[in-house]
Write a protein that holds these residues in place. Structure first.
Motif, short mmCIF file in Angstrom:
data_model
loop_
_atom_site.label_atom_id
_atom_site.label_comp_id
_atom_site.label_asym_id
_atom_site.label_seq_id
_atom_site.Cartn_x
_atom_site.Cartn_y
_atom_site.Cartn_z
N SER A 34 46.32 31.93 52.62
CA SER A 34 46.88 31.59 50.98
C SER A 34 47.04 32.62 50.59
CB SER A 34 45.48 30.68 51.01
OG SER A 34 44.32 30.86 51.68
N ARG A 35 47.37 32.67 49.23
CA ARG A 35 48.24 33.89 48.69
C ARG A 35 47.46 34.23 47.15
NH1 ARG A 35 53.79 34.69 49.78
NH2 ARG A 35 54.01 33.05 50.87
N ILE A 36 46.62 34.80 46.67
CA ILE A 36 45.93 34.35 45.06
C ILE A 36 46.42 35.40 44.58
CG2 ILE A 36 43.81 33.82 44.14
CD1 ILE A 36 42.22 33.28 47.05
N ASN A 37 46.78 34.86 43.51
CA ASN A 37 47.19 35.69 42.23
C ASN A 37 46.44 36.48 41.15
OD1 ASN A 37 49.07 37.62 39.89
ND2 ASN A 37 50.59 36.74 40.88
N PRO A 38 45.69 36.94 41.06
CA PRO A 38 45.00 37.72 39.70
C PRO A 38 46.11 37.04 37.83
CG PRO A 38 44.51 39.54 41.41
CD PRO A 38 46.24 38.56 41.55
N LEU A 63 42.51 45.12 35.69
CA LEU A 63 41.12 44.54 35.07
C LEU A 63 40.26 43.64 35.95
CD1 LEU A 63 43.26 43.67 31.95
CD2 LEU A 63 41.69 45.26 32.38
N LEU A 64 39.27 43.77 35.06
CA LEU A 64 38.00 43.25 36.56
C LEU A 64 38.18 42.00 35.62
CD1 LEU A 64 34.56 44.99 35.59
CD2 LEU A 64 35.85 44.87 37.95
N ASP A 65 38.35 41.10 35.14
CA ASP A 65 38.11 40.11 34.51
C ASP A 65 39.10 38.93 35.88
OD1 ASP A 65 36.44 37.46 34.11
OD2 ASP A 65 38.77 37.17 32.78
N PRO A 66 40.68 39.25 35.70
CA PRO A 66 41.23 38.08 36.91
C PRO A 66 40.74 38.32 37.74
CG PRO A 66 42.55 40.02 35.28
CD PRO A 66 41.50 40.24 34.83
N LEU A 67 40.57 39.68 38.18
CA LEU A 67 40.33 40.05 39.87
C LEU A 67 39.01 39.36 40.02
CD1 LEU A 67 40.86 43.87 40.65
CD2 LEU A 67 41.39 41.97 42.05
N VAL A 68 37.80 39.02 38.87
CA VAL A 68 36.84 38.80 38.92
C VAL A 68 36.61 37.17 39.57
CG1 VAL A 68 34.16 38.00 38.65
CG2 VAL A 68 35.46 40.65 37.79
N GLN A 69 37.42 36.15 38.65
CA GLN A 69 37.61 35.45 38.97
C GLN A 69 38.70 34.48 40.21
OE1 GLN A 69 38.54 32.83 35.32
NE2 GLN A 69 39.06 34.33 34.01
N ALA A 70 39.30 35.26 40.24
CA ALA A 70 40.19 35.11 41.71
C ALA A 70 39.10 35.60 42.89
CB ALA A 70 41.32 36.26 41.79
N GLY A 113 44.78 51.41 40.56
CA GLY A 113 43.40 51.20 40.95
C GLY A 113 43.38 50.10 40.58
N ILE A 114 41.62 50.08 40.83
CA ILE A 114 41.21 48.87 40.07
C ILE A 114 39.37 49.47 39.37
CG2 ILE A 114 39.35 46.60 41.12
CD1 ILE A 114 41.18 46.43 43.25
N ASP A 115 39.28 48.58 38.39
CA ASP A 115 37.94 49.22 37.94
C ASP A 115 36.68 48.84 38.97
OD1 ASP A 115 35.55 48.79 36.01
OD2 ASP A 115 36.65 47.77 34.48
N ALA A 116 36.22 49.98 39.10
CA ALA A 116 34.57 50.49 40.40
C ALA A 116 34.46 49.48 40.22
CB ALA A 116 34.47 51.95 39.52
N ARG A 117 33.56 48.43 39.11
CA ARG A 117 32.24 47.45 38.71
C ARG A 117 33.15 46.52 39.78
NH1 ARG A 117 32.50 47.94 32.56
NH2 ARG A 117 35.25 48.35 32.33
N LEU A 118 34.00 46.61 40.09
CA LEU A 118 34.40 45.11 40.95
C LEU A 118 33.70 45.88 42.59
CD1 LEU A 118 36.35 42.57 41.26
CD2 LEU A 118 37.57 43.86 43.41
#
Ligand code: ADE
Length: 425
Positions: A34-38, A63-70, A113-118
């Motif tokens: 499955s594919r999940i798009n932030p 951004l962190l938030d879309p990734l965190v939710q995904a 890249g991605i926000d390091a806090r992920l």
């Protein structure tokens, strides 16, 4: 097994997931993707997934938030891999281990890249597919997915093919041939047409060893090999790059305590121990450079004692170790001797404990594969500046980051030779 690909470009995967063995495995329920798009988890009008980096600099950061939710949408217990060039290098054992998961998320970064806090918010396995930079993690995720899928039961037509592959036994594969038996004058090796399965297996093993030895010798280091394998590798070693490496131990001009040019005396330990290193690693030769006539006489007498005199009877092993040692008056003489043996002027690489250098041990090995190298070691307080200036290169110092940097020259010689050649080169 279920792959969950977290990506801003789900369509990127359409073609690879829709053809070949991966498509077949999906049809047969061997794997699910499955594919999940932030971006689906953004709430603003522009559906923003990136922003400028704090501290400035080029590019954008995810951004962190879309990734965190995904990631919060993933099933419980799902192992999460973040594809990034700073990750652990992907290899066959890692692929086999990931194949044991029920759910595996592949998180693909884009932009800078991605926000390091992920990495603080989730337990992530950081994985790289090689020392190069891609536009994003998508191509890397495809590599990983394919390597992992090959371990899933039923994915490959014949299960034994997974074990026959390059790397599955920690070595590169042997060459394959198919019809016709001859093409443009090139014949299939006779042994493969012999029908003798024992000989074919032995031939394949040797080709596999040979390919690995020539292309990726580090894969063989530390492996437990059979006596037959070792005998075969010893035969190959006759053509190894170590033969192209020569050492010169310089007693003049070298620096004294106050930094002035001076001359040092020979040291018995350096003659023996560096000679033993040369014999152990199969180097081309070891030159003791001293302009002092009495020192030359002394060194030649010592070498005679161990190579031909009473020492040779008592300790034949030592005779072998000192076989490659030669006394010369100057570094120039050492260069000429090495050139005489190899037919080419060697590249002269000076050494120093000081924190500069323009060549490292890996690069010296690359040079050795093509031409001879004379590694120049200084006694006393190191090679004089004139020797370093006239050399083609200066080797990067050992223990660049250490505070104490006063190895004996014989210790430095051992470490340098091992860093260049390792166990197999
Ligand atoms: N993303 C960008 N370059 C990559 C690499 N070499 N490996 C894994 N992910 C990446």
């Amino acid at each position: 097994m279920h792959f969950h690909i977290v990506t801003l470009f789900p369509e990127y995967f359409d073609s690879p997931l829709g053809c070949g063995l991966i498509a077949k495995a999906r049809e047969n329920d061997i794997l699910d993707v499955s594919r999940i798009n932030p971006r689906e988890f953004t709430r603003d009008r522009h559906r923003t997934v990136d922003d400028r980096p704090y501290g400035g600099g080029p590019g954008m950061v995810m951004l962190l938030d879309p990734l965190v939710q995904a990631l919060n949408e993933l099933p419980a217990g799902c192992r999460k891999v973040l594809l990034t060039p700073k990750g652990k290098p992907m290899d066959q054992p890692l692929a086999a281990s990931l194949a044991g998961e029920t759910d595996l998320a592949l998180i693909c970064g884009r932009y800078e890249g991605i926000d390091a806090r992920l990495e603080e918010l989730f337990d992530l396995d950081l994985v790289s597919v090689g020392d190069f930079v891609l536009n994003g993690g998508e191509a890397a995720a495809l590599c990983l997915m394919e390597a992992v899928a090959r371990f899933l039961p039923g994915f490959l037509g014949k299960q034994e093919s997974a074990g026959e592959e390059s790397f599955s036994r920690g070595m590169l594969e042997y060459p394959h041939y198919t019809r016709p038996e001859e093409y443009a004058g090139l014949k299939v090796p006779d042994v493969l047409l012999s029908g003798d399965h024992g000989r074919i297996a032995a031939w394949r093993r040797q080709r596999s060893l040979e390919n690995t030895f020539r292309m990726r010798p580090e894969l063989l280091a530390g492996r437990l090999l059979s006596h037959e394998d070792l005998d075969f590798l010893k035969g190959l070693q006759r053509t190894r790059p170590g033969r192209n490496l020569y050492l010169a131990l310089v007693h003049h001009p070298v620096k004294n305590k106050t930094g002035q040019d001076s001359t040092t005396s020979l040291t018995n330990l350096d003659i023996h121990d560096i000679g033993r290193v040369c014999a152990t690693y199969g180097l081309g030769g070891y030159y003791l450079c001293t302009p002092l006539k009495d020192q030359q006489v002394l060194a030649r007498r010592l070498l005679w004692h161990w190579r031909e005199g009473p020492g040779a009877q008592a300790n034949p092993d030592r005779a072998r170790a000192l076989q490659g040692v030669e006394v010369v008056a100057s570094l120039n003489d050492a260069v000429e001797k090495a050139a005489g043996l190899t037919g080419r002027r060697p590249r002269i690489v000076a050494t120093s404990a000081a924190a500069t250098g323009d060549i490292d041990c890996g690069e010296v090995l690359q040079c050795l594969r093509k031409s001879p190298v004379l590694m120049v070691l200084g006694t006393g307080y190191g090679l004089s500046d004139s020797v370093i200036q006239e050399a083609d290169n200066l080797l990067a110092p050992l223990r660049l980051l250490g505070g104490y940097n006063h190895l004996s020259v014989r210790s430095a010689a051992s470490i340098i030779v091992d860093r260049i050649l390792g166990d197999l080169a």
